[in-house]
Design a protein around this motif. Structure first.
Motif, PDB file in Angstrom:
ATOM      1  N   ILE A  39       0.861  -1.124  -0.051  1.00  0.00           N
ATOM      2  CA  ILE A  39       0.077   0.110   0.000  1.00  0.00           C
ATOM      3  C   ILE A  39       0.888   1.196  -0.028  1.00  0.00           C
ATOM      4  O   ILE A  39       0.266   2.350  -0.264  1.00  0.00           O
ATOM      5  CB  ILE A  39      -0.964  -0.082   1.263  1.00  0.00           C
ATOM      6  CG1 ILE A  39      -0.339  -0.188   2.434  1.00  0.00           C
ATOM      7  CG2 ILE A  39      -2.135  -1.048   1.020  1.00  0.00           C
ATOM      8  CD1 ILE A  39      -1.204  -0.256   3.600  1.00  0.00           C
ATOM      9  N   TYR A  40       2.067   1.182   0.379  1.00  0.00           N
ATOM     10  CA  TYR A  40       2.930   2.164   0.254  1.00  0.00           C
ATOM     11  C   TYR A  40       4.419   1.659   0.274  1.00  0.00           C
ATOM     12  O   TYR A  40       4.988   1.027   0.922  1.00  0.00           O
ATOM     13  CB  TYR A  40       2.800   2.907   1.738  1.00  0.00           C
ATOM     14  CG  TYR A  40       3.212   4.294   1.583  1.00  0.00           C
ATOM     15  CD1 TYR A  40       2.306   5.584   1.057  1.00  0.00           C
ATOM     16  CD2 TYR A  40       4.441   4.844   2.075  1.00  0.00           C
ATOM     17  CE1 TYR A  40       3.000   6.725   1.196  1.00  0.00           C
ATOM     18  CE2 TYR A  40       4.984   6.251   1.877  1.00  0.00           C
ATOM     19  CZ  TYR A  40       3.995   7.230   1.448  1.00  0.00           C
ATOM     20  OH  TYR A  40       4.344   8.631   1.396  1.00  0.00           O
ATOM     21  N   ASN A  41       5.122   2.134  -0.741  1.00  0.00           N
ATOM     22  CA  ASN A  41       6.457   1.657  -1.233  1.00  0.00           C
ATOM     23  C   ASN A  41       7.338   2.585  -0.136  1.00  0.00           C
ATOM     24  O   ASN A  41       7.030   3.453   0.365  1.00  0.00           O
ATOM     25  CB  ASN A  41       7.040   2.231  -2.478  1.00  0.00           C
ATOM     26  CG  ASN A  41       6.251   1.423  -3.718  1.00  0.00           C
ATOM     27  OD1 ASN A  41       6.292   0.216  -3.451  1.00  0.00           O
ATOM     28  ND2 ASN A  41       6.212   2.078  -4.582  1.00  0.00           N
ATOM     29  N   THR A  42       8.445   1.785   0.330  1.00  0.00           N
ATOM     30  CA  THR A  42       9.243   2.431   1.317  1.00  0.00           C
ATOM     31  C   THR A  42       9.870   3.772   0.915  1.00  0.00           C
ATOM     32  O   THR A  42      10.389   3.784   0.005  1.00  0.00           O
ATOM     33  CB  THR A  42      10.225   1.257   1.623  1.00  0.00           C
ATOM     34  OG1 THR A  42       9.858   0.262   2.195  1.00  0.00           O
ATOM     35  CG2 THR A  42      11.367   1.954   2.731  1.00  0.00           C
TER      36      THR A  42
ATOM     37  N   ALA B 194       3.920  10.617   3.926  1.00  0.00           N
ATOM     38  CA  ALA B 194       3.515   9.485   4.645  1.00  0.00           C
ATOM     39  C   ALA B 194       2.126   9.199   4.713  1.00  0.00           C
ATOM     40  O   ALA B 194       1.693   8.248   5.627  1.00  0.00           O
ATOM     41  CB  ALA B 194       4.205   9.468   6.091  1.00  0.00           C
ATOM     42  N   THR B 195       1.320   9.580   3.730  1.00  0.00           N
ATOM     43  CA  THR B 195      -0.088   9.347   3.686  1.00  0.00           C
ATOM     44  C   THR B 195      -0.530   8.721   2.421  1.00  0.00           C
ATOM     45  O   THR B 195      -0.175   8.863   1.239  1.00  0.00           O
ATOM     46  CB  THR B 195      -0.719  10.418   3.861  1.00  0.00           C
ATOM     47  OG1 THR B 195      -0.563  11.458   4.829  1.00  0.00           O
ATOM     48  CG2 THR B 195      -2.379  10.472   3.851  1.00  0.00           C
ATOM     49  N   THR B 196      -1.242   7.263   2.610  1.00  0.00           N
ATOM     50  CA  THR B 196      -1.694   6.796   1.540  1.00  0.00           C
ATOM     51  C   THR B 196      -2.851   7.375   0.688  1.00  0.00           C
ATOM     52  O   THR B 196      -3.553   8.253   1.182  1.00  0.00           O
ATOM     53  CB  THR B 196      -1.921   5.353   1.959  1.00  0.00           C
ATOM     54  OG1 THR B 196      -3.373   5.231   2.354  1.00  0.00           O
ATOM     55  CG2 THR B 196      -1.042   4.551   2.902  1.00  0.00           C
TER      56      THR B 196
ATOM     57  N   ARG C 257      -7.730   4.795   4.610  1.00  0.00           N
ATOM     58  CA  ARG C 257      -6.432   5.618   4.386  1.00  0.00           C
ATOM     59  C   ARG C 257      -5.575   5.675   5.715  1.00  0.00           C
ATOM     60  O   ARG C 257      -6.193   5.843   6.656  1.00  0.00           O
ATOM     61  CB  ARG C 257      -6.932   7.069   3.995  1.00  0.00           C
ATOM     62  CG  ARG C 257      -5.614   8.059   3.754  1.00  0.00           C
ATOM     63  CD  ARG C 257      -5.819   9.282   3.183  1.00  0.00           C
ATOM     64  NE  ARG C 257      -6.619  10.172   4.199  1.00  0.00           N
ATOM     65  CZ  ARG C 257      -7.016  11.523   3.675  1.00  0.00           C
ATOM     66  NH1 ARG C 257      -6.644  12.042   2.725  1.00  0.00           N
ATOM     67  NH2 ARG C 257      -7.442  12.081   4.903  1.00  0.00           N
TER      68      ARG C 257
ATOM     69  N   THR D 122      -2.537   7.531   7.462  1.00  0.00           N
ATOM     70  CA  THR D 122      -1.782   8.616   7.783  1.00  0.00           C
ATOM     71  C   THR D 122      -0.438   8.442   8.867  1.00  0.00           C
ATOM     72  O   THR D 122      -0.867   8.278   9.800  1.00  0.00           O
ATOM     73  CB  THR D 122      -2.603   9.771   8.285  1.00  0.00           C
ATOM     74  OG1 THR D 122      -3.771  10.062   7.380  1.00  0.00           O
ATOM     75  CG2 THR D 122      -1.790  11.310   8.157  1.00  0.00           C
TER      76      THR D 122
END
Length: 125
Positions: free
Chosen positions: A14-17, A26-28, A102, A104
């Motif tokens: 859901i979020y690449n490093t 840092a929020t999807t 979502r 955050t």
């Protein structure tokens, strides 16, 4: 984990490093959770960190964030992350999410090296 549960789950990244210098980084986006059942497991991994990161969650009725409201994981909100090389895991019941979620990461004095992944069981019809 029940037998076969691990093989049945999906693991979308859901979020690449990234090295997140601020909260926006840092929020999807809004993640569609309509096709999942049971608990959705969210895992957060940090590397190098300056300052701190507080992870919070919202759900909404669509992918645009309509009616966004805070939700709390089954275990409560995770502790503030303020040391390097930490792993935090939370679960949220798919039934508790209206449609989309979502995440955050509120960054105080970044950057924070942060990655997020999700494990969820698809609904079978």
């Amino acid at each position: 984990m029940l037998s076969g549960q691990g093989q049945a789950c999906l693991s979308p990244l859901i979020y690449n490093t990234v090295s997140a210098a601020n909260t926006a980084a840092a929020t999807t986006g809004w993640i569609d959770c309509k096709s999942y059942e049971g608990d959705i497991m969210l895992t957060f991994v940090t590397g190098a960190i300056t300052g701190s990161c507080t992870i919070t969650f919202e759900d909404a009725t669509d992918g645009s964030g309509t009616g966004a409201a805070a939700i709390v994981p089954n275990e409560g909100n995770p502790a503030v992350i303020n040391t390097a090389n930490q792993v935090r895991k939370v679960t949220i019941s798919a039934n508790a999410i209206r449609s989309h979620i979502r995440i955050t990461g509120t960054i105080v004095t970044g950057p924070v090296l942060l990655g997020m992944t999700m494990h969820a069981t698809p609904k079978y019809t």
